[in-house]
Design a protein around this motif. Sequence first.
Motif, PDB file in Angstrom:
ATOM      1  N   VAL A 320      55.172  -5.191  -6.870  1.00  0.00           N
ATOM      2  CA  VAL A 320      54.060  -5.759  -6.763  1.00  0.00           C
ATOM      3  C   VAL A 320      52.952  -5.245  -7.800  1.00  0.00           C
ATOM      4  O   VAL A 320      52.327  -6.174  -8.315  1.00  0.00           O
ATOM      5  CB  VAL A 320      53.475  -5.143  -5.252  1.00  0.00           C
ATOM      6  N   ASP A 321      53.127  -3.995  -8.115  1.00  0.00           N
ATOM      7  CA  ASP A 321      52.278  -3.706  -9.236  1.00  0.00           C
ATOM      8  C   ASP A 321      52.774  -4.268 -10.660  1.00  0.00           C
ATOM      9  O   ASP A 321      51.869  -4.553 -11.247  1.00  0.00           O
ATOM     10  CB  ASP A 321      52.493  -2.032  -9.440  1.00  0.00           C
ATOM     11  N   LEU A 322      53.950  -4.594 -10.763  1.00  0.00           N
ATOM     12  CA  LEU A 322      54.372  -5.312 -12.085  1.00  0.00           C
ATOM     13  C   LEU A 322      53.789  -6.555 -12.163  1.00  0.00           C
ATOM     14  O   LEU A 322      53.040  -7.167 -13.183  1.00  0.00           O
ATOM     15  CB  LEU A 322      55.849  -5.318 -12.130  1.00  0.00           C
ATOM     16  N   ILE A 323      54.146  -7.188 -11.027  1.00  0.00           N
ATOM     17  CA  ILE A 323      53.701  -8.917 -11.140  1.00  0.00           C
ATOM     18  C   ILE A 323      52.205  -9.270 -10.868  1.00  0.00           C
ATOM     19  O   ILE A 323      51.532 -10.168 -11.194  1.00  0.00           O
ATOM     20  CB  ILE A 323      54.421  -9.894 -10.293  1.00  0.00           C
ATOM     21  N   SER A 324      51.469  -8.334 -10.316  1.00  0.00           N
ATOM     22  CA  SER A 324      50.153  -8.285 -10.128  1.00  0.00           C
ATOM     23  C   SER A 324      49.426  -7.896 -11.246  1.00  0.00           C
ATOM     24  O   SER A 324      48.374  -8.677 -11.436  1.00  0.00           O
ATOM     25  CB  SER A 324      49.610  -7.187  -9.001  1.00  0.00           C
ATOM     26  N   SER A 325      49.948  -6.811 -12.171  1.00  0.00           N
ATOM     27  CA  SER A 325      49.355  -6.859 -13.422  1.00  0.00           C
ATOM     28  C   SER A 325      49.601  -8.074 -14.441  1.00  0.00           C
ATOM     29  O   SER A 325      48.462  -8.222 -15.104  1.00  0.00           O
ATOM     30  CB  SER A 325      49.705  -5.674 -14.058  1.00  0.00           C
ATOM     31  N   ALA A 326      50.614  -8.671 -14.232  1.00  0.00           N
ATOM     32  CA  ALA A 326      50.818  -9.982 -14.951  1.00  0.00           C
ATOM     33  C   ALA A 326      49.766 -11.071 -14.427  1.00  0.00           C
ATOM     34  O   ALA A 326      49.485 -11.912 -15.246  1.00  0.00           O
ATOM     35  CB  ALA A 326      52.217 -10.415 -14.736  1.00  0.00           C
TER      36      ALA A 326
END
Length: 354
Positions: A320-326
């Motif tokens: 979630v952290d990875l794709i939210s930052s994207a």
Amino acid sequence: MATFHILSQYVWPDAAPTGLYAEHLATRLHQQGCDVRLVGGQGNYRALGRDKPPVPILHLEHYRGRRGNLAQTFIEYASVKRAFASYIDNFVRSADVVVVTSAPPNTVQLANRIKRRRARAIYWLQDYYPELIRGVREYPTCGRRAFSRYWDGRLLQWDRVVKIGANLAGPARNSVVIRNWPTIAFTEVSAPEPKTALYSGNLGYGHDVGLLVGACEQLRDQGYKIRIHADGPGARQLPAWLQVQQLHSDPEKLKTELLRHEIHLVAGHPRIRRAIFPSKVWNSIAAGRRLICTGFEGEMFDELEAAKHARFESHLDQWVDLISSAGTSLATQPDTLQAKPAELVPNLGPAAIA
């Protein structure tokens, strides 16, 4: 507001492992208020009864082949890829985030199509196919090198490649490791029945059936009762005395079986060490059962040891952290797309498979 599109060949109500993980990720994003779509085909891989996830699900039309028939499977792969490409062209918008799993494998070619929509492209590498196809037919080293160069070139076109294990091959430049997690919640773990062993799951091209049978013979000679629930081409190679049964389609029965057995068997292949990492390991670890893993050597053995010490409850949050930052900034360079660093480097240490 960015839309998160998660594309995988099999999605609910099917229960292919790649689809289950895509479903978990889509549900977590939805719970956090994100606009998310789960997109898949119409094929059938495996049944497992469960409630529909609370997200929009799109089943795209495509050719459906018969599982186990390689020619029909490859035709279906091509058809699913075309359906995904059409979906991307028609529904993905600027600043969206598209997560594509390696099911089917030819989706590795879709990165530039996503980028032409000015969206983020993230590839979920569950299987590294230049190595995995060795289980179908061994081919010369020079051919493997050429295929790997082609495959790695396609992987480098993605903004980020997420590998499910540190043993998987592929370029390191744009990849991170976010491991899978248990698909079953074990809130109460009871003591198992002694002298019992279970294999539950696929026996496919990345598994050495002979080594698994050898482990079963040793357990049988030690007085263990062995239960096999399996599908895939390898299941048809098992001897009659193992009495192969169908996989459970009721999740509660599957949970009961996992808890009831003292030993969980997992199959790998000693020559195919950088292609897969069996997702069934995570439920066994969460249930606290003893693992006997056949064919785990080299990088695959090291990844198993890392998995035993991993904080799997954090893996979905890393996603979630990875794709939210994207999704928050399309202008962000790929190197700034981050998962939590604690799990990106495996905790490798000497320990026995037990």
